[in-house]
Design a protein around this motif. Sequence first.
Motif, mmCIF file in Angstrom:
data_model
loop_
_atom_site.group_PDB
_atom_site.id
_atom_site.type_symbol
_atom_site.label_atom_id
_atom_site.label_comp_id
_atom_site.label_asym_id
_atom_site.label_seq_id
_atom_site.Cartn_x
_atom_site.Cartn_y
_atom_site.Cartn_z
ATOM 1 N N ASP A 1 69.875 40.680 62.232
ATOM 2 C CA ASP A 1 69.391 39.680 61.267
ATOM 3 C C ASP A 1 68.141 40.197 60.563
ATOM 4 O OD1 ASP A 1 71.360 37.871 61.933
ATOM 5 O OD2 ASP A 1 70.133 36.776 63.365
ATOM 6 N N GLU A 2 68.192 41.448 60.072
ATOM 7 C CA GLU A 2 67.005 42.080 59.506
ATOM 8 C C GLU A 2 66.419 41.312 58.323
ATOM 9 O OE1 GLU A 2 69.442 43.887 60.889
ATOM 10 O OE2 GLU A 2 68.201 44.873 62.389
ATOM 11 N N LYS B 1 69.328 36.522 74.427
ATOM 12 C CA LYS B 1 70.172 36.278 73.262
ATOM 13 C C LYS B 1 70.129 37.405 72.249
ATOM 14 C CE LYS B 1 69.909 31.337 73.841
ATOM 15 N NZ LYS B 1 69.710 30.042 73.234
ATOM 16 N N GLY B 2 69.720 38.590 72.670
ATOM 17 C CA GLY B 2 69.735 39.719 71.758
ATOM 18 C C GLY B 2 68.510 40.597 71.886
ATOM 19 N N THR B 3 68.412 41.546 70.969
ATOM 20 C CA THR B 3 67.303 42.486 70.936
ATOM 21 C C THR B 3 66.407 42.143 69.750
ATOM 22 O OG1 THR B 3 68.695 44.175 71.931
ATOM 23 C CG2 THR B 3 66.709 44.935 70.812
ATOM 24 N N TYR B 4 65.104 42.151 69.981
ATOM 25 C CA TYR B 4 64.141 41.745 68.967
ATOM 26 C C TYR B 4 63.130 42.856 68.731
ATOM 27 C CZ TYR B 4 66.080 37.183 70.073
ATOM 28 O OH TYR B 4 66.936 36.143 70.280
ATOM 29 N N ALA B 5 62.738 43.021 67.466
ATOM 30 C CA ALA B 5 61.665 43.949 67.103
ATOM 31 C C ALA B 5 60.434 43.104 66.800
ATOM 32 C CB ALA B 5 62.057 44.768 65.881
ATOM 33 N N ILE B 6 59.315 43.429 67.445
ATOM 34 C CA ILE B 6 58.073 42.686 67.241
ATOM 35 C C ILE B 6 57.042 43.643 66.653
ATOM 36 C CG2 ILE B 6 56.251 41.339 68.338
ATOM 37 C CD1 ILE B 6 58.321 40.624 70.507
ATOM 38 N N THR C 1 55.312 39.714 63.564
ATOM 39 C CA THR C 1 56.559 39.463 62.865
ATOM 40 C C THR C 1 57.687 39.801 63.824
ATOM 41 O OG1 THR C 1 55.598 39.981 60.714
ATOM 42 C CG2 THR C 1 58.002 40.091 60.888
ATOM 43 N N ILE C 2 58.610 38.845 64.020
ATOM 44 C CA ILE C 2 59.712 39.017 64.949
ATOM 45 C C ILE C 2 61.021 39.035 64.163
ATOM 46 C CG2 ILE C 2 60.906 38.052 66.961
ATOM 47 C CD1 ILE C 2 58.226 36.608 67.600
#
Length: 182
Positions: free
Chosen positions: A113-114, A94-99, A107-108
């Motif tokens: 959706d920053e 469902k998208g790209t996530y920064a962890i 923190t995700i």
Amino acid sequence: MKKTKLKIVTALVGGSLLLSSCIGSFGLWSNLKDWNQGIGNKFVNEVVFLAFHIVPVYEVAYLADILVLNSIEFWSGSNPVAELGSIRTIHGEKGTYAIRTNEDGYTITKEGDEGKELNLVYNAEKRTWNAEAEGQSFELIRMNEDGTISYQQPDGSLKTIVPNAQEVAIARTQSGESPFLR
């Protein structure tokens, strides 16, 4: 003569990489060992320890540290596993996530959706993992003294399981998820 020079150059380059005297922090293996020591009492720790040697989890982590991570640490000055504040990008369905790795969890943030973040926070005193978002917090799981894990099911009832593959697969199936890793 050319073959001899090539062999000497190859041996020198190989020796400089292999014998660089980099002991390193062994971040992956250390994190795995620390996780095992913190999951329960000494009997649960021993079972996990033995299981991780039968299925060579410790060996693979140690080998990865020796061959890859400690070499990266030597040449760059930081170990990608041991570094707080490091950010990894994960591409999901469902998208790209920064962890981002924090001192007490993660923190995700979803790409686009920053402003919205999900924090997964470990409370060592209570032995719980909590989810925090938009000013609200709720407990995901509690690690009990006897080595079991408790969590709240979608219907609100409390479920306690033994952290093994069979129990986790049953719990995932009951919650409507696939029992297999994604």
